[in-house]
Design an enzyme around this catalytic site. Structure first.
Site, PDB file in Angstrom:
ATOM      1  N   ARG B  22       0.834  -1.198   0.000  1.00 35.43           N
ATOM      2  CA  ARG B  22       0.000   0.000   0.000  1.00 35.43           C
ATOM      3  C   ARG B  22       0.873   1.254   0.000  1.00 35.43           C
ATOM      4  NH1 ARG B  22      -3.051   0.094   4.989  1.00 35.43           N
ATOM      5  NH2 ARG B  22      -3.439  -2.089   4.478  1.00 35.43           N
ATOM      6  N   CYS B  43      -7.444 -17.503  16.285  1.00 37.50           N
ATOM      7  CA  CYS B  43      -8.148 -17.502  17.573  1.00 37.50           C
ATOM      8  C   CYS B  43      -9.586 -17.990  17.439  1.00 37.50           C
ATOM      9  CB  CYS B  43      -8.166 -16.106  18.172  1.00 37.50           C
ATOM     10  SG  CYS B  43      -6.532 -15.384  18.332  1.00 37.50           S
ATOM     11  N   ARG B  71      -4.936  -7.417  -4.678  1.00 39.90           N
ATOM     12  CA  ARG B  71      -4.256  -6.256  -4.093  1.00 39.90           C
ATOM     13  C   ARG B  71      -2.813  -6.139  -4.586  1.00 39.90           C
ATOM     14  NH1 ARG B  71      -5.769  -6.041   2.340  1.00 39.90           N
ATOM     15  NH2 ARG B  71      -8.033  -6.102   2.109  1.00 39.90           N
ATOM     16  N   ASP B 281       4.356 -14.037  15.667  1.00 41.09           N
ATOM     17  CA  ASP B 281       4.552 -14.890  16.834  1.00 41.09           C
ATOM     18  C   ASP B 281       5.986 -15.397  16.995  1.00 41.09           C
ATOM     19  OD1 ASP B 281       1.877 -14.547  17.263  1.00 41.09           O
ATOM     20  OD2 ASP B 281       1.288 -16.539  16.559  1.00 41.09           O
ATOM     21  N   ASN B 303      -0.280  -8.868  14.514  1.00 43.56           N
ATOM     22  CA  ASN B 303      -0.807  -7.894  13.555  1.00 43.56           C
ATOM     23  C   ASN B 303      -0.018  -6.589  13.590  1.00 43.56           C
ATOM     24  OD1 ASN B 303      -3.552  -8.435  12.059  1.00 43.56           O
ATOM     25  ND2 ASN B 303      -3.644  -9.579  13.961  1.00 43.56           N
ATOM     26  N   TYR B 424     -20.670   3.773  35.851  1.00 39.07           N
ATOM     27  CA  TYR B 424     -21.581   2.987  36.673  1.00 39.07           C
ATOM     28  C   TYR B 424     -23.007   3.154  36.187  1.00 39.07           C
ATOM     29  CZ  TYR B 424     -25.167   2.391  40.208  1.00 39.07           C
ATOM     30  OH  TYR B 424     -26.330   2.058  40.843  1.00 39.07           O
ATOM     31  N   TRP B 432     -19.233   1.005  42.911  1.00 37.66           N
ATOM     32  CA  TRP B 432     -17.775   1.035  42.915  1.00 37.66           C
ATOM     33  C   TRP B 432     -17.290  -0.042  41.971  1.00 37.66           C
ATOM     34  CZ3 TRP B 432     -15.188   4.892  45.376  1.00 37.66           C
ATOM     35  CH2 TRP B 432     -15.923   5.637  46.312  1.00 37.66           C
TER      36      TRP B 432
END
Lengths: 446, 446
Positions: B22, B43, B71, B281, B303, B424, B432
């Site tokens: 790109r 994943c 691409r 990795d 990534n 909250y 809390w």
């Protein structure tokens, strides 16, 4: 030692009373509460009124008056403080046993808020505002007694939206009147607000936007709401046009108010008058980004302020850390959250800021239950500092506001947020966290 | 200009290739991929194998080889890089058309990981590891062809737990073998790990803890797993005992490895050998807290590293910002997340640290769907700096890890986290925030 009197038995007042008593068991602690309940979840009322939270009114009670008394707090219900003499350190009060005078060594004012200017007609049956648990009980009783056909909610902020959800859940035809072009316009800018409008309309709610209600019709019970030249039929009306701090007693004592109209306190919740503290929705909190004293009636701050007031009474040095205005709600499965400043608010506060919105997914795109999430981020030009974030999206979207709140609290730039190691797994997120994506896109423009 | 060759078509390799192309459309970009697919969600494989994500294998494909070619990327599937000559800048490769040599100007190594030492018997039918989409496809085909009665998952980390959920979802009897006393012991300490054990057992999974599998039984198809002196019947086995970086090619090129065994790179993903970058990795990432090069095969970093390698190739100056090890998963409705260091990891890294766990609720206690959330926070003694956080709890619990990740990233102390203005509302949180409560409790001890 001595006597602490707390005016108001809500979150702030009861926190102050409990902490002070816990730290100093010898202290006499008197809590004066106008209503019949203390320490309840005000934020839960719309869900209880809607039947989303089932059960009796005790579901919302955090601490009953009996439990409070067992902790050694002298809780006096249906008792109103009428006047104060800060020199003599005495209060005039009126309770079930008539008028009386009560001396104090320290006074904590925590009367909370009251609905903004009511119009003529507000005493008609079927008109409700939700300030106190007693208001919620009155609403639920009314819904039980009267077969409501058409509810009209006036105000499209947090409470208004939550009450609209409540009525939809009860199967009641609902109109929602809001002065802005998009719902939640105080904290959510129009690009994201449009999605709230759409979702609320899809649920069958009649949205009346850019209009103000200016009158109520009816003889004994409300029959309609006047809006501009028009009218909406309604046999139940919720006034959710916001609240203002209750300051009569503080003013009577000579306490200074801030320009926000709320009571001025220092970081330890001391007013400008000796011996008098204030805590909760009635005080102004310092905004973490603008430094301005800010009226922000939200539960976390009321609780925190109450605790700090209690510590101060006990002689401990706790300081209120400031607010960002972080808030979250939902309309059915659409989650809505914001923190920090919107672009207009940032500009008004003198920041040179830019903002961008992105659309991503709440989960990996292929994962069941994934839905759109829209994140708008406000960034200071030049420094790149994140000033605000708004989120609208499906299940799991809203909680992400705390990533931004945590970052803004720590002074993070958009580059910092983009660089963060945020969690990813297909059931929870796309690989690139939506908040981080928004930081990247908004940061480029800053 | 020139030719970029990328070895490995996973997240990192395809990110590097795409970004480089790109930024520099004139660049010739060749991607060598051993398998039949590029750019898929590793994943997602356990959820697809479990039928939780429905549909064909293309559900997990992020970018098909065809799309990549459109691409302008020259993607060569089933092509392995065998050797590299960094002086001549040539690769030896073997593909569908036999052996060949390929010159490069710049080389990005992104071969990913391989399962740790397989034992004898690993070539039996019914033995699976999940590294590549092709592995996932083989597993799903096996599950379709063979009526699996009893699955044995070896390893109780992320993939192991996710595969146990997958088999439970498919109604297959499942045993899970883990070397630690509690599941997820690499990132979740025992106090919270116990809750994972309980939940997994409640789902009917046989937990075999503090044991290591040491052999596989069977003739053509696996029939059992040897564990200590014992055996578990199993006609399908998942090897989820972790992965190690693939470094053969890097080593052949003379690239330095770190003590973690992964490829050493600088912040721009350059190895120690001129013209060779590495990403994904297979490389070591600098840990934000310890500064140590860390082997952490997680999708976000792969990534990000790939993108940065692509920018470097294009002559841009992007820097890898470091890792905290933030990770999240679930077992059915139990969410599990961690960031930063566990107490043992902090101590091993030389920090004087304390840790405390608290139990709170995912929503207001009275709100439907509220469930327990357990938060353990690790804090540096003296400075009060937050070093790590672990969360186990019901729906909505896991995402809160990003509040902690954001805080740790910015160097927050426990006091900072306690002071934060976090969101909250009854459907989302107790007043809390549980992470703030954990900060308060752990901070007191620091």
């Amino acid at each position: 030692m001595g006597r602490l009197v707390v005016v108001g038995g809500g979150a702030a007042g009861m926190s102050a009373a409990s902490v002070a008593k816990r730290r100093d068991p010898e202290l006499e602690v008197v809590v004066l509460e106008q209503g019949k309940h203390v320490s309840f979840s005000a934020c839960g009322m719309p869900y209880w009124a809607g039947g989303i939270v089932e059960g009796g009114q005790d579901r919302l009670v955090v601490l009953s008056p009996e439990d409070a008394r067992e902790r050694g707090l002298d809780v006096r219900l249906q008792t109103e403080a009428l006047d104060v003499d800060p020199e003599a350190r005495t209060l005039e009060l009126e309770g079930p046993e008539g008028r009386a005078s009560l001396g104090y060594d320290r006074l904590v004012l925590a009367p909370g808020v009251e609905p903004r200017t009511p119009w003529p007609g507000c005493d008609l049956e079927g008109i409700h505002a939700l300030r106190h648990l007693d208001d919620g009980i009155r609403l639920v009783e009314d819904l039980g007694r009267h077969a409501v056909e058409h509810a009209c909610v006036i105000g499209g902020g947090f409470v208004g939206l939550e009450m609209a959800e409540a009525f939809v859940h009860r199967g009641i035809e609902t109109s929602l009147v809001h002065s802005g072009a998009t719902l939640m316009s105080g904290v959510i800018e129009p690009t994201l607000g449009e999605m709230i409008n759409r979702r609320v309309r899809d649920a069958g709610v009649e949205l009346i936007l850019e209009q103000r209600a200016d009158g109520l019709e009816g003889e004994t019970r409300v029959t309609g709401v006047e809006i501009g030249g028009d009218r909406v039929t309604a046999d139940l009306v919720i006034m959710a046009i916001g609240a203002r701090p209750r300051t009569e007693l503080a003013e009577a004592a000579g306490c200074s108010l801030t320009t926000s109209g709320a009571i001025q306190v220092d970081g330890r919740m001391r007013t400008t008058v000796d011996g008098i503290l204030a805590a909760g929705d009635c005080v102004a909190f310092p905004h973490k980004l603008t430094g301005e004293p800010t009226f922000l009636p939200l539960a976390l701050h009321a609780n925190r302020a109450g605790r700090i007031a209690g510590e101060t009474v006990a002689g401990n040095d706790a300081r209120f850390p400031g607010v960002l205005g972080t808030a979250i709600t939902r309309f059915e499965d659409l989650e809505i959250a914001a923190t920090g400043l919107t672009l207009p608010a940032a500009e008004e506060a003198g920041f040179d800021a830019v903002a961008e919105a992105i659309t991503s997914q709440t989960r990996a795109g292929y994962f069941p239950g994934s839905s759109d999430i829209h994140v708008r981020m406000v960034v200071e030009r030049g420094t790149g500092r994140v000033l605000g974030c708004q989120i609208v999206g499906g299940t799991g979207a809203g909680q992400r506001i705390d990533t931004a709140a945590s970052a803004i609290w720590m002074g993070a730039t958009a580059d910092d947020v983009e660089a963060m190691d945020l969690s990813y797994a297909p059931p929870f997120s796309p690989t690139w966290d939506p908040v981080a994506i928004a930081a990247r896109i908004a940061g480029r423009r800053a």
